[in-house]
Design a protein around this motif. Sequence first.
Motif, PDB file in Angstrom:
ATOM      1  N   ARG A  60      -3.670  -2.661  -0.174  1.00 54.90           N
ATOM      2  CA  ARG A  60      -2.493  -1.795  -0.204  1.00 54.90           C
ATOM      3  C   ARG A  60      -1.798  -1.897  -1.547  1.00 54.90           C
ATOM      4  N   VAL A  61      -1.429  -0.766  -2.103  1.00 57.35           N
ATOM      5  CA  VAL A  61      -0.477  -0.752  -3.208  1.00 57.35           C
ATOM      6  C   VAL A  61       0.887  -0.804  -2.521  1.00 57.35           C
ATOM      7  N   VAL A  62       1.603  -1.893  -2.705  1.00 58.83           N
ATOM      8  CA  VAL A  62       2.847  -2.123  -1.975  1.00 58.83           C
ATOM      9  C   VAL A  62       4.025  -1.439  -2.657  1.00 58.83           C
ATOM     10  N   ARG A  63       4.133  -1.595  -3.980  1.00 60.36           N
ATOM     11  CA  ARG A  63       5.296  -1.077  -4.697  1.00 60.36           C
ATOM     12  C   ARG A  63       4.954  -0.826  -6.156  1.00 60.36           C
TER      13      ARG A  63
ATOM     14  N   SER B 209       2.347   7.444  -9.330  1.00 61.35           N
ATOM     15  CA  SER B 209       2.170   7.433  -7.876  1.00 61.35           C
ATOM     16  C   SER B 209       0.985   8.282  -7.446  1.00 61.35           C
TER      17      SER B 209
ATOM     18  N   HIS C 167       2.911   3.905  -1.517  1.00 60.60           N
ATOM     19  CA  HIS C 167       3.693   2.714  -1.843  1.00 60.60           C
ATOM     20  C   HIS C 167       5.189   3.016  -1.859  1.00 60.60           C
TER      21      HIS C 167
ATOM     22  N   ARG D  74       8.681   2.656  -4.090  1.00 57.71           N
ATOM     23  CA  ARG D  74       8.783   2.853  -5.531  1.00 57.71           C
ATOM     24  C   ARG D  74      10.232   2.874  -5.981  1.00 57.71           C
TER      25      ARG D  74
END
Length: 157
Positions: free
Chosen positions: A92-95, A117, A130, A132
């Motif tokens: 996962r791309v979290v932030r 993004s 994610h 952002r």
Amino acid sequence: MSGRIEARLADLGVTLPDAAAPVANYVPFVRTGALVVVSGQIPVVDGAPAFTGLLGDGLTVEQGQAAARQCAINLVAQIRAACDGDLDRVARVVRLGVFVAATATFTDHAKVANGASDLMVEVFGDAGRHARAAVGCASLPLGVPVEVEGLVQVADA
């Protein structure tokens, strides 16, 4: 190493650079448990800034998006290094934190940040969605208009 994400990058026509070495007293990423924190990446191509200037003063939103996309490409290169070359380990791309060098009257920071993004979703699919922050600032290193940092969840090898 070749895998599902590397194939997607190839389909997108994206060639990842080697992960850049830090230029000051920091490390390019830190792994703690399943999380990788990636230091801010700027839009450098072949060792030089691909974009310079301020949004709202000579740079368009579209140029800012292209700069953010290049930052994201460099971020993915760091993620690949953190995953020992295996981007399929990204869970996962979290932030993302996106810093936009802009004039005081510029208000389209979120549109600029979409350049980063969008790439994450193109590359990682739903795992690329994610949280952002898109933040305006007066200047960034080397006069670049965008810098992107990231937090990614990875699986063990």
